[in-house]
Every structure is written in structure tokens, then in C-alpha cells.
Design a protein around this motif. Structure first.
Motif, PDB file in Angstrom:
ATOM      1  N   GLY A   1       0.780  -1.231   0.000  1.00 57.33           N
ATOM      2  CA  GLY A   1       0.000   0.000   0.000  1.00 57.33           C
ATOM      3  C   GLY A   1       0.812   1.282   0.000  1.00 57.33           C
ATOM      4  O   GLY A   1       0.251   2.373  -0.053  1.00 57.33           O
ATOM      5  N   GLU A   2       2.128   1.179   0.057  1.00 59.07           N
ATOM      6  CA  GLU A   2       2.995   2.357   0.018  1.00 59.07           C
ATOM      7  C   GLU A   2       3.505   2.525  -1.409  1.00 59.07           C
ATOM      8  O   GLU A   2       3.942   1.556  -2.027  1.00 59.07           O
ATOM      9  CB  GLU A   2       4.199   2.190   0.931  1.00 59.07           C
ATOM     10  N   THR A   3       3.464   3.752  -1.930  1.00 58.98           N
ATOM     11  CA  THR A   3       3.975   4.043  -3.268  1.00 58.98           C
ATOM     12  C   THR A   3       4.858   5.277  -3.210  1.00 58.98           C
ATOM     13  O   THR A   3       4.512   6.261  -2.560  1.00 58.98           O
ATOM     14  CB  THR A   3       2.810   4.286  -4.256  1.00 58.98           C
ATOM     15  N   TYR A   4       6.001   5.181  -3.892  1.00 56.93           N
ATOM     16  CA  TYR A   4       6.946   6.297  -3.949  1.00 56.93           C
ATOM     17  C   TYR A   4       7.343   6.527  -5.398  1.00 56.93           C
ATOM     18  O   TYR A   4       7.566   5.568  -6.135  1.00 56.93           O
ATOM     19  CB  TYR A   4       8.179   6.017  -3.087  1.00 56.93           C
ATOM     20  N   THR A   5       7.445   7.785  -5.785  1.00 57.71           N
ATOM     21  CA  THR A   5       7.798   8.169  -7.148  1.00 57.71           C
ATOM     22  C   THR A   5       9.046   9.044  -7.119  1.00 57.71           C
ATOM     23  O   THR A   5       9.132   9.976  -6.321  1.00 57.71           O
ATOM     24  CB  THR A   5       6.628   8.929  -7.807  1.00 57.71           C
ATOM     25  N   PHE A   6       9.990   8.714  -7.995  1.00 58.24           N
ATOM     26  CA  PHE A   6      11.253   9.443  -8.066  1.00 58.24           C
ATOM     27  C   PHE A   6      11.483   9.896  -9.504  1.00 58.24           C
ATOM     28  O   PHE A   6      11.535   9.060 -10.406  1.00 58.24           O
ATOM     29  CB  PHE A   6      12.416   8.534  -7.624  1.00 58.24           C
ATOM     30  N   PRO A   7      11.624  11.198  -9.759  1.00 58.05           N
ATOM     31  CA  PRO A   7      11.845  11.680 -11.127  1.00 58.05           C
ATOM     32  C   PRO A   7      13.202  11.238 -11.677  1.00 58.05           C
ATOM     33  O   PRO A   7      14.198  11.209 -10.945  1.00 58.05           O
ATOM     34  CB  PRO A   7      11.773  13.201 -11.007  1.00 58.05           C
ATOM     35  N   LEU A   8      13.232  10.889 -12.968  1.00 58.24           N
ATOM     36  CA  LEU A   8      14.464  10.450 -13.608  1.00 58.24           C
ATOM     37  C   LEU A   8      15.412  11.601 -13.930  1.00 58.24           C
ATOM     38  O   LEU A   8      16.611  11.384 -14.063  1.00 58.24           O
ATOM     39  CB  LEU A   8      14.168   9.696 -14.908  1.00 58.24           C
ATOM     40  N   GLY A   9      14.893  12.785 -14.110  1.00 56.24           N
ATOM     41  CA  GLY A   9      15.754  13.917 -14.445  1.00 56.24           C
ATOM     42  C   GLY A   9      16.032  14.000 -15.931  1.00 56.24           C
ATOM     43  O   GLY A   9      15.182  13.681 -16.755  1.00 56.24           O
ATOM     44  N   GLU A  10      17.240  14.371 -16.286  1.00 55.97           N
ATOM     45  CA  GLU A  10      17.598  14.628 -17.682  1.00 55.97           C
ATOM     46  C   GLU A  10      17.932  13.386 -18.486  1.00 55.97           C
ATOM     47  O   GLU A  10      18.051  13.452 -19.703  1.00 55.97           O
ATOM     48  CB  GLU A  10      18.763  15.622 -17.756  1.00 55.97           C
ATOM     49  N   LYS A  11      18.109  12.255 -17.826  1.00 53.92           N
ATOM     50  CA  LYS A  11      18.410  11.024 -18.549  1.00 53.92           C
ATOM     51  C   LYS A  11      17.138  10.201 -18.749  1.00 53.92           C
ATOM     52  O   LYS A  11      16.153  10.367 -18.040  1.00 53.92           O
ATOM     53  CB  LYS A  11      19.456  10.200 -17.808  1.00 53.92           C
ATOM     54  N   PHE A  12      17.201   9.298 -19.722  1.00 56.68           N
ATOM     55  CA  PHE A  12      16.079   8.439 -20.082  1.00 56.68           C
ATOM     56  C   PHE A  12      16.558   6.996 -19.996  1.00 56.68           C
ATOM     57  O   PHE A  12      17.620   6.657 -20.509  1.00 56.68           O
ATOM     58  CB  PHE A  12      15.639   8.762 -21.513  1.00 56.68           C
ATOM     59  N   TYR A  13      15.763   6.136 -19.358  1.00 50.96           N
ATOM     60  CA  TYR A  13      16.133   4.725 -19.231  1.00 50.96           C
ATOM     61  C   TYR A  13      15.339   3.891 -20.221  1.00 50.96           C
ATOM     62  O   TYR A  13      14.111   3.903 -20.220  1.00 50.96           O
ATOM     63  CB  TYR A  13      15.858   4.228 -17.807  1.00 50.96           C
ATOM     64  N   LEU A  14      16.060   3.170 -21.073  1.00 52.69           N
ATOM     65  CA  LEU A  14      15.439   2.263 -22.039  1.00 52.69           C
ATOM     66  C   LEU A  14      15.996   0.877 -21.802  1.00 52.69           C
ATOM     67  O   LEU A  14      17.212   0.669 -21.821  1.00 52.69           O
ATOM     68  CB  LEU A  14      15.735   2.723 -23.466  1.00 52.69           C
ATOM     69  N   SER A  15      15.108  -0.074 -21.560  1.00 53.69           N
ATOM     70  CA  SER A  15      15.513  -1.436 -21.277  1.00 53.69           C
ATOM     71  C   SER A  15      15.179  -2.316 -22.481  1.00 53.69           C
ATOM     72  O   SER A  15      14.041  -2.336 -22.951  1.00 53.69           O
ATOM     73  CB  SER A  15      14.800  -1.937 -20.015  1.00 53.69           C
ATOM     74  N   LEU A  16      16.175  -3.025 -22.993  1.00 60.44           N
ATOM     75  CA  LEU A  16      16.042  -3.845 -24.197  1.00 60.44           C
ATOM     76  C   LEU A  16      16.004  -5.321 -23.837  1.00 60.44           C
ATOM     77  O   LEU A  16      16.783  -5.765 -22.991  1.00 60.44           O
ATOM     78  CB  LEU A  16      17.250  -3.655 -25.120  1.00 60.44           C
ATOM     79  N   ALA A  17      15.142  -6.071 -24.524  1.00 57.10           N
ATOM     80  CA  ALA A  17      15.112  -7.521 -24.352  1.00 57.10           C
ATOM     81  C   ALA A  17      15.219  -8.182 -25.726  1.00 57.10           C
ATOM     82  O   ALA A  17      14.218  -8.518 -26.354  1.00 57.10           O
ATOM     83  CB  ALA A  17      13.832  -7.967 -23.654  1.00 57.10           C
TER      84      ALA A  17
END
Length: 182
Positions: A71-87
Motif C-alpha cells: 500500500g505504500e507508493t513512492y515516485t522518483f523523477p528520472l531527471g535529464e536522462k532516459f532509461y530504455l531497457s532492451l530484451a
């Protein structure tokens, strides 16, 4: 408003902020993430060797890291970088838009790939051998608001895909089917 009431309201407000901060710190500490930057948290969760799904929810959108459990949720901004995950895959994949750091599982864990990422002007952003994590993904930190091409190869097979790193872009790329190079 009398000063005593103003002081009491200020005390309550500050107590709530302090309590929320303490809860967030405890939440992160329980997961081995306390004291880490957002980039370090994303990397640590994506590279976590535990079998998926993890005992908490972690996802990365184009703008935020979102963590939740009990029931706890936390949000953290990524800032100037972008995360892309490839599979990258040969036979089996899954549809995905926002990468679930705690749940997504790719077909090719612990495998080596040649990864080349260029922007639309041809500038090389990444050109190196990379090993997929135990979850079968390779995480890339890219500049925000960029367009370009990802090319990936493994044992003579290749895949390519155009990408964008805008505020509404996908963070989970599961459309990289490796095919014999022609």
C-alpha cells in the motif's frame, strides 16, 4: 488566526513531512536502495539477480521510477536522462511499454551482445559489448529528447529498432527479434 494555532499547524505539517521522509527511507532501506541516486536504484533493481517477480513493484516510465509495496507508493523523477531497457530475443517475447523492473523477464539472460546506439544525426551514443542481466534485459541510459537507431547483434544474428526518448516514449523494448544477418 492566533499564533498558537499557526504554530500548531506548522508543527503538524512538518511532522507529516518528517514522517513521510522516514517511511520512504525505511522503504528504500528494506530493499537495499537507501542512499542511492535514482539512476543507481533503477540499475540495482534491473540487475537484481532474484527470480522475477520481485516481492515489490518497481517500474520505470519515461519520466519516473515508481516503487510500491504493502500500500505504500513512492515516485522518483528520472531527471535529464532516459532509461530504455532492451530484451533481445530469438523465439519468444512479451508486449511491453513501461518496463517493469520487478516483473519483466526476457528470453536471453546472461548473454553477451554487441550494442550500437546512434542518434538521428549519426552520433554514436553507445558502441560496446554488453551482457544482459539475469532478467534478460539490457539497460541503457540515454539523453532525453533524442531519436535514433539501436542495432544489436548476438552470434551472427542481428536486430535493429528506431527509438525516441521523449516524455511519452516507451521504456521497455521487446521488439528486437534477432535474425540471421543477410
Amino acid at each position: 488566526m492566533p499564533k498558537i494555532i499557526q504554530s500548531l499547524l506548522l508543527f503538524i505539517a512538518l511532522s507529516n513531512i518528517s514522517m513521510a521522509s522516514t517511511q520512504e527511507t525505511a522503504f528504500l532501506a528494506e530493499r537495499g536502495l537507501a542512499g542511492k541516486s535514482v539512476e543507481q536504484m533503477v540499475d540495482a533493481i534491473d540487475q537484481n539477480p532474484q527470480e522475477r517477480p520481485l516481492p515489490y513493484t518497481a517500474s520505470v516510465t519515461s519520466t519516473d521510477l515508481k516503487l510500491s509495496a504493502n500500500g505504500e507508493t513512492y515516485t522518483f523523477p528520472l531527471g535529464e536522462k532516459f532509461y530504455l531497457s532492451l530484451a533481445p530475443y530469438e523465439y519468444q517475447t512479451h508486449p511491453c511499454f513501461n518496463h517493469s523492473l520487478s516483473g519483466c523477464q526476457g528470453e536471453m539472460p546472461d548473454s553477451w551482445f554487441d550494442v550500437n546506439v546512434t542518434d538521428r544525426n549519426g552520433t554514436v551514443l553507445i558502441h560496446k559489448k554488453m551482457k544482459s542481466y539475469q532478467n534478460g534485459f539490457i539497460g541503457l541510459w540515454l539523453p532525453r529528447n533524442t531519436e535514433g537507431m539501436i542495432e544489436i547483434s548476438h552470434e551472427g544474428k542481428k536486430a535493429a529498432y528506431s527509438f525516441k526518448t521523449a516524455n511519452d516514449s516507451q521504456t521497455c523494448l521487446t521488439d528486437l527479434q534477432l535474425r540471421a544477418a543477410s
